[in-house]
Structure formats: C-alpha cells, structure tokens
Design a protein around this motif. Structure first.
Motif, PDB file in Angstrom:
ATOM      1  N   SER A  95     -69.421 -87.569 -29.610  1.00 48.30           N
ATOM      2  CA  SER A  95     -68.639 -88.628 -28.987  1.00 48.30           C
ATOM      3  C   SER A  95     -67.685 -88.084 -27.928  1.00 48.30           C
ATOM      4  O   SER A  95     -66.822 -87.252 -28.232  1.00 48.30           O
ATOM      5  CB  SER A  95     -67.819 -89.362 -30.060  1.00 48.30           C
ATOM      6  OG  SER A  95     -66.878 -90.236 -29.462  1.00 48.30           O
ATOM      7  N   SER A  97     -65.144 -89.440 -26.738  1.00 43.13           N
ATOM      8  CA  SER A  97     -63.760 -89.770 -27.079  1.00 43.13           C
ATOM      9  C   SER A  97     -63.149 -88.774 -28.062  1.00 43.13           C
ATOM     10  O   SER A  97     -61.935 -88.722 -28.226  1.00 43.13           O
ATOM     11  CB  SER A  97     -63.682 -91.183 -27.666  1.00 43.13           C
ATOM     12  OG  SER A  97     -64.283 -91.234 -28.950  1.00 43.13           O
ATOM     13  N   ASP A 186     -71.397 -94.102 -30.670  1.00 43.94           N
ATOM     14  CA  ASP A 186     -70.817 -95.375 -31.096  1.00 43.94           C
ATOM     15  C   ASP A 186     -70.538 -95.386 -32.593  1.00 43.94           C
ATOM     16  O   ASP A 186     -69.522 -95.935 -33.044  1.00 43.94           O
ATOM     17  CB  ASP A 186     -71.760 -96.520 -30.730  1.00 43.94           C
ATOM     18  CG  ASP A 186     -71.219 -97.871 -31.200  1.00 43.94           C
ATOM     19  OD1 ASP A 186     -70.203 -98.326 -30.657  1.00 43.94           O
ATOM     20  OD2 ASP A 186     -71.825 -98.463 -32.121  1.00 43.94           O
ATOM     21  N   ASP A 189     -67.349 -93.419 -33.153  1.00 45.24           N
ATOM     22  CA  ASP A 189     -66.190 -94.159 -32.651  1.00 45.24           C
ATOM     23  C   ASP A 189     -65.878 -95.376 -33.518  1.00 45.24           C
ATOM     24  O   ASP A 189     -64.708 -95.705 -33.757  1.00 45.24           O
ATOM     25  CB  ASP A 189     -66.435 -94.603 -31.210  1.00 45.24           C
ATOM     26  CG  ASP A 189     -66.512 -93.436 -30.240  1.00 45.24           C
ATOM     27  OD1 ASP A 189     -66.050 -92.338 -30.605  1.00 45.24           O
ATOM     28  OD2 ASP A 189     -67.052 -93.611 -29.125  1.00 45.24           O
ATOM     29  N   ARG A 193     -62.528 -96.311 -35.494  1.00 43.80           N
ATOM     30  CA  ARG A 193     -61.839 -97.565 -35.156  1.00 43.80           C
ATOM     31  C   ARG A 193     -61.590 -98.412 -36.399  1.00 43.80           C
ATOM     32  O   ARG A 193     -60.511 -98.995 -36.572  1.00 43.80           O
ATOM     33  CB  ARG A 193     -62.672 -98.334 -34.131  1.00 43.80           C
ATOM     34  CG  ARG A 193     -61.953 -99.522 -33.516  1.00 43.80           C
ATOM     35  CD  ARG A 193     -62.704-100.045 -32.311  1.00 43.80           C
ATOM     36  NE  ARG A 193     -64.024-100.568 -32.633  1.00 43.80           N
ATOM     37  CZ  ARG A 193     -65.172 -99.964 -32.302  1.00 43.80           C
ATOM     38  NH1 ARG A 193     -65.164 -98.817 -31.658  1.00 43.80           N
ATOM     39  NH2 ARG A 193     -66.339-100.510 -32.621  1.00 43.80           N
TER      40      ARG A 193
END
Length: 306
Positions: A95, A97, A186, A189, A193
């Motif tokens: 990822s 991020s 995804d 993440d 989240r």
C-alpha cells in the motif's frame, strides 16, 4: 548466539535451530538508541527480529535504523541476520499509503507472514521470504540416496522443513491474482480505516481509552469500569458481543494489563459491521463476568476458520 526481542514463535524456533535458551537477550520493542547500546555489548553471531505490525498494537519498528545498526555490527566482525516478523502486516508494503511505515524493509534478511490474516486463506499457510537463497536452501535441504535431487526443477523439499506437504501456495496465489495489486492495497487500507473507525467511535462513547496508536489493523481497548475492575468489564463485554454473534473480540495482556483486542482482518468487514459491533459493545453488559481464559483470535465471526 544473541537474539533481541522474544515472542512465542521464537520460543518454538529456538529448539529447532539448536540454540536452546542460553545467550538470548530479550527486548520488548526495538528503540534504535536502546538497540545500539545493546549491540555494543554483543560480539559474535547475532539475530535481530523486528515487527511489521505488532500482534497487539499493529505498530512497526524503524526498519531503516535497524538496517543501519545491523550493517555497522557486521562491519565490526559480527555476522548479523535481521528477520522481520510480519505475521500481521507484512502486506502493508503493498500500500502506497503505508510507505512510511515499511521504509527500509527491503534491506533486511528475511520476512515471514501468515496467509490466514489479511489474505483470509487456510490457517496453516505460513509464508517465508529470504533474500539469501543459498543460506535458505542449505538450512532446509536434506540429501538421501533414495531421493532424486539435482534436477533442473525446483523441489519444494529443498526449501521447507517437511519432506512432503500439500500445495498451500495455490490458495495464496489465487487470492493475490483475484485481488490484484490495487485490490491488495485497498485491503490493507480498508482494514486500517475500519480500525480507526472502531477507535474513534469507542472513544466517543466516553467509556474507553484506546491504548495504542492505531496505525494499522489493531486496536487495544481499556474499558473504564466504575468499580475499577477494568479487566473484568472487558471480559464481560467481549463475552456479551460474542454471545450475540456480532463479532469476536479477544482479550490480551499488554504491559501487564488485561485489554480487549480488536484485529480487523476479514476482507468483508465494512462500516456497518463496525457500527453494529460498537453499538453492542457500548450496550449494557451482563451482570456476571465470564471466565478470563480467552483465546486470542482475529476479528471475525466465531464460526470462521482462524
């Protein structure tokens, strides 16, 4: 042989490696300054292990700093191997991020992770990745007169402890092919989240303290009991949520304190799941607390594997 940091898996690996319990130096957490001081006291072969997603906090060690210190230790004449325990969050490397958390990971010697966590494949699927293929094969391969070896084909027996095993890698391959690069990112993440959503909603209730810095998929929750029995209240709430079939939260002991552990690992966990579970957690618990003998499990329905 010196080894920094201890864990249940390492306790099982030591006898298999022939290291026993002597010469083991345990360190909880790897702070670069503390590691540097520790390495100054060590001569000879050294094993360091660092974490890519702690099983309780979801935190990451400073891989760049550890790689620098390991390189300096080697330069001083001390053979040094750095292993990454990535059971929970090795896939964070997929990822963008999470790039800041995994910087320097590629400089270390070996990685391991569990397929049953984020990938949700069968529980018995562990994955080891080693940058030193000759050392890996030398440690695992066994020669015998009745074995046909030395062919051009890659023989799995040369790379794992077992002589034979089922093709566990097929389900991992299929899952990765299904997700693709963007789907895997995804997944990482989304679990992070949803974990932050848990932490935010539980904090807003005024009934808890979130003990860890929620950087990946783990949340440590201290329930605040009016009578001061925070551990008993945590066990009571976990039992009630399980009994209602809403979620499966496990207890853990972190720095001597009994806490509720939320591990968002299921690919299907979404906002509705988080909201529903939080609502049940903050409802009225049963009067009698359950037994505290609870197994550590990922956040998922009780009937799921793993």
């Amino acid at each position: 042989m010196q080894r920094l940091r201890d864990a249940p898996t390492w306790a099982r690996a030591r006898p298999q490696l022939g290291l026993g319990v002597l010469g083991v130096l345990g360190v909880l957490g790897v702070r670069p300054d503390a590691l540097e001081r520790a390495l100054e006291t060590i001569t000879g072969p050294t094993i360091l292990t660092v974490e890519c997603g702690n099983i309780s906090t979801g935190g990451f060690d400073n891989f760049t700093a550890v790689a620098d210190l390991a390189q300096a230790h080697r330069a001083g004449g001390n053979p040094t191997w750095v292993h990454v325990d990535g059971a929970v969050m090795l896939l964070a490397a997929a990822s963008p991020s999470m790039a800041a958390h995994v910087r320097g990971l590629d400089r270390l010697d070996s990685w391991s992770t569990d397929g049953h966590k984020l990938l949700n494949v069968a529980y018995d699927c562990g994955i080891a990745i080693c940058r030193h293929s000759a050392a890996h094969r030398a440690a695992m391969s066994v020669q015998a007169s009745y074995l046909e070896q030395g062919t051009s084909a890659r023989d799995p027996m040369d790379w794992v402890p077992e002589f034979s095993r089922r093709a566990r890698g097929v389900c991992v391959y299929a899952t990765l092919r299904s997700l693709g690069r963007h789907g895997l990112a995804d997944l990482v993440d989304r679990t992070a989240r949803m974990s932050r959503r848990f932490a935010d909603q539980l904090t807003a209730s005024g009934r808890v303290v979130i003990v860890n810095d929620v950087v990946s998929n783990q949340v440590l929750v201290r329930w605040l009991a009016p009578n001061g029995d925070n551990a008993g209240l945590a066990d009571t709430i976990m039992s009630a949520v399980r009994a209602e079939g809403v979620a499966f939260f496990s207890g853990t002991t972190y720095r001597g304190e009994r806490l509720m552990r939320i591990s968002v690992s299921d690919w299907a966990t979404d906002e509705d799941d988080v909201d529903r579970a939080t609502k049940h957690c903050c409802g009225t618990p049963p009067a009698q607390p359950p037994s505290r003998h609870l197994a550590e499990c990922d956040h998922r329905a009780p009937s799921d594997d793993g």
